[in-house]
Design an enzyme around this catalytic site. Structure first.
Site, short mmCIF file in Angstrom:
data_model
loop_
_atom_site.label_atom_id
_atom_site.label_comp_id
_atom_site.label_asym_id
_atom_site.label_seq_id
_atom_site.Cartn_x
_atom_site.Cartn_y
_atom_site.Cartn_z
N GLU A 1 0.86 -1.19 0.00
CA GLU A 1 0.00 0.00 0.00
C GLU A 1 0.89 1.23 0.00
O GLU A 1 1.88 1.28 0.71
CB GLU A 1 -0.88 0.02 1.25
CG GLU A 1 -2.15 -0.71 1.05
CD GLU A 1 -3.09 -0.55 2.23
OE1 GLU A 1 -3.26 0.56 2.73
OE2 GLU A 1 -3.64 -1.58 2.63
N CYS B 1 -2.72 -7.15 5.29
CA CYS B 1 -2.12 -8.35 4.70
C CYS B 1 -1.39 -9.26 5.67
O CYS B 1 -1.76 -10.43 5.82
CB CYS B 1 -1.17 -7.93 3.58
SG CYS B 1 -1.99 -6.86 2.41
C1 UGA Z 1 2.58 -6.14 2.43
C2 UGA Z 1 3.78 -6.64 1.63
O1 UGA Z 1 4.93 -5.82 1.87
C3 UGA Z 1 3.48 -6.69 0.15
O2 UGA Z 1 4.57 -7.27 -0.55
C4 UGA Z 1 2.21 -7.54 -0.08
O3 UGA Z 1 1.84 -7.58 -1.43
C5 UGA Z 1 1.07 -6.94 0.71
O4 UGA Z 1 1.42 -6.92 2.11
C6 UGA Z 1 -0.16 -7.78 0.46
O5 UGA Z 1 -0.16 -8.96 0.77
O6 UGA Z 1 -1.11 -7.26 -0.16
P1 UGA Z 1 1.63 -3.71 3.10
O7 UGA Z 1 0.73 -4.44 4.04
O8 UGA Z 1 1.08 -2.67 2.21
O9 UGA Z 1 2.37 -4.77 2.11
O10 UGA Z 1 2.69 -3.01 4.00
P2 UGA Z 1 4.25 -3.04 4.33
O11 UGA Z 1 4.88 -1.81 3.83
O12 UGA Z 1 4.86 -4.32 3.92
O13 UGA Z 1 4.20 -2.95 5.93
C7 UGA Z 1 3.43 -3.87 6.71
C8 UGA Z 1 3.62 -3.61 8.17
O14 UGA Z 1 4.91 -3.99 8.62
C9 UGA Z 1 3.45 -2.14 8.59
O15 UGA Z 1 2.67 -2.11 9.76
C10 UGA Z 1 4.85 -1.68 8.88
O16 UGA Z 1 4.90 -0.67 9.86
C11 UGA Z 1 5.49 -2.96 9.40
N1 UGA Z 1 6.96 -3.00 9.20
C12 UGA Z 1 7.49 -3.07 7.96
C13 UGA Z 1 7.80 -2.99 10.32
O17 UGA Z 1 7.35 -2.93 11.48
N2 UGA Z 1 9.16 -3.04 10.13
C14 UGA Z 1 9.71 -3.13 8.88
O18 UGA Z 1 10.96 -3.20 8.79
C15 UGA Z 1 8.84 -3.13 7.78
#
Ligand code: UGA
Length: 434
Positions: free
Chosen positions: A155, A260
């Protein structure tokens, strides 16, 4: 090519626009008529970088059209992408009813060869069930092939990830379908992995489960850093220097949220049960995350003992910056727990979707961050928004009743905190002041 995308949600809309950009003729089906009108008028229904421009470009070039008429759209298309919701139920099972409703709706419109592609995240084995259902509905097996083509979009970066992603995964047992899908995706110039449908379906779940594992892992190490005086940012950097580990997705914080990771990790555990696979690691990942997002409440209770009538400020409501999405955001869980402890909640996030006001109608939604921290006993940073990173810490401290910050996203540094007169500072795996 003539393409139909069913579902103009976040995945379907991005896919429709991206395919139209490469000169395909795309009809995107959406059952919500208001959404269809808006989109046909060039008004995006979600916020994504670059979406509005590309949507309007494709509409002007007459490459893209939105409609509620699913059967006409299917009749006029060669490839049917299904991008409807597959939510996880309370019991962690995946609800594929929307997907199978679509299959039932479109069966009578399949008169010549079509490729039916699932973009939605679906349990391993769903392709076989789709095939069975189409045949049960009277569609001849010679008139269709079923393909799994999961999405890997983030997202906020969805368009970029669709157009310049790391991989395209295509799961199909048919050479005919494979060759058409290859033609469709060749202009994207992204590595394509061809495999069977079950493997493609599992790559999606395994990707999300692995990324969630990295986050829970680094959070567990961060919690240990707090106890031992180690610094999580430097530990993560050191780990990431090893190419086998990679530095990506190693930011400690309040855990993962969004639509997700929480849903897909639980779904994989549930799918595993059907095959007698316990997925011990993923269960632990979920447990660690459940505890991590409530860490600020634990710190507050250790500090104050009693939160009755204490003003607590929540900075950030969305699950990450760059989105209005509050689904599974740590802030929601923290607010729920603080309310049950009798605290008075003030929160601030102008980007957050209004749905939050239905969930928590009685808390105070502030219009600026300094009002939000006024008279507060503690400010909890739940989302790493630029506005919080660039805040005037002196002004913030002056407004607060007690100079206490719980920095759930490690956006401040201890020297700035001390210089600006805060008495208490808690971060995730970094130097604290208490
Ligand atoms: C995630 C995946 O990154 C995508 O590849 C996938 O397509 C998508 O889910 C899906 O299945 O549709 P998204 O949920 O948009 O994407 O968000 P991310 O940017 O991946 O972050 C997810 C969560 O992890 C957030 O709450 C973020 O704060 C947390 N996060 C991320 C961390 O706490 N630490 C990190 O190093 C990275």
């Amino acid at each position: 090519m003539e393409i139909c995308v069913i579902g103009a949600g976040y995945v379907g809309l991005i896919a429709a626009v991206a395919f139209a950009k490469f000169s395909n003729k795309v009809i995107c089906v959406e059952k919500n008529g208001d959404k269809v009108n808006k989109l046909n008028n060039g008004v995006p229904t979600i916020y994504e970088e670059g979406l509005e421009e590309l949507l309007n470009e494709c509409l002007e070039d007459e490459k893209l059209l939105f409609t509620t008429d699913i059967n006409k759209a299917v009749r006029e298309s060669d490839i049917i992408f299904i991008a409807v919701g597959t939510p996880t139920c309370e019991d962690w099972n995946v609800d594929t009813s929307q997907l199978f409703n679509v299959i039932n709706q479109i069966s009578s419109s399949i008169h010549n060869y079509k490729i039916i592609v699932t973009k939605s995240t679906v349990p391993v084995g769903t392709q076989k069930n789709i095939k069975k259902q189409l045949i049960n509905n009277g569609v001849s097996p010679s008139k269709f092939d079923v393909v799994s083509n999961p999405e890997f979009l983030r997202e906020g970066k969805a368009l970029n990830d669709f157009l310049q992603g790391d991989k395209i995964v295509i799961g199909s047992d048919s050479l005919r379908a494979k060759s058409i899908m290859e033609k469709l995706y060749t202009p994207f110039n992204i590595k394509i992995l061809f495999t069977n449908p079950s493997t493609a379906e599992l790559i999606k779940y395994a990707s999300n489960a692995f990324l969630a594992t990295k986050i829970s892992f680094i959070n567990e190490i961060a919690n240990f850093c707090t106890k031992t005086g180690a610094d999580i940012d430097i530990v993560a950097y050191g780990l990431g220097l090893d190419k086998r580990i990679s530095k990506e997705f190693f930011k400690a914080g309040l855990g993962y949220g969004g639509s997700c990771f929480p849903k897909d990790t639980k779904a994989l555990v549930k799918i595993g049960e059907k095959y007698d696979s316990n997925f011990d690691i993923i269960r632990s990942v979920i447990n660690v995350n459940d505890k991590q997002r409530l860490m600020p409440v634990k710190i507050l209770l250790e500090h104050y003992n009693d939160l009755e009538n204490k003003v607590i400020s929540i900075l950030g409501l969305t699950f990450k910056p760059g989105t209005d999405d509050i689904r599974e955001a740590p802030a929601l869980y923290i607010i729920k727990e603080l309310i049950s402890q009798g605290a008075i909640i003030k929160c601030y996030d102008l980007m957050a979707s209004n749905e939050i006001k239905d969930i928590y109608p009685t808390i105070d939604y502030c219009n600026n961050v300094y009002d939000c921290v006024e008279d507060s006993y503690c400010a909890i940073v739940c989302t790493e928004l630029d506005e919080f990173i660039n805040i005037d810490l002196k002004k913030m401290r002056d407004k607060m009743q007690v100079g206490m910050i719980i920095d759930g996203r490690n956006i401040y540094n201890i020297n700035d905190i001390e210089e600006n007169g805060f008495d208490f500072y808690y971060s995730i795996g970094k130097q604290n002041k208490n």
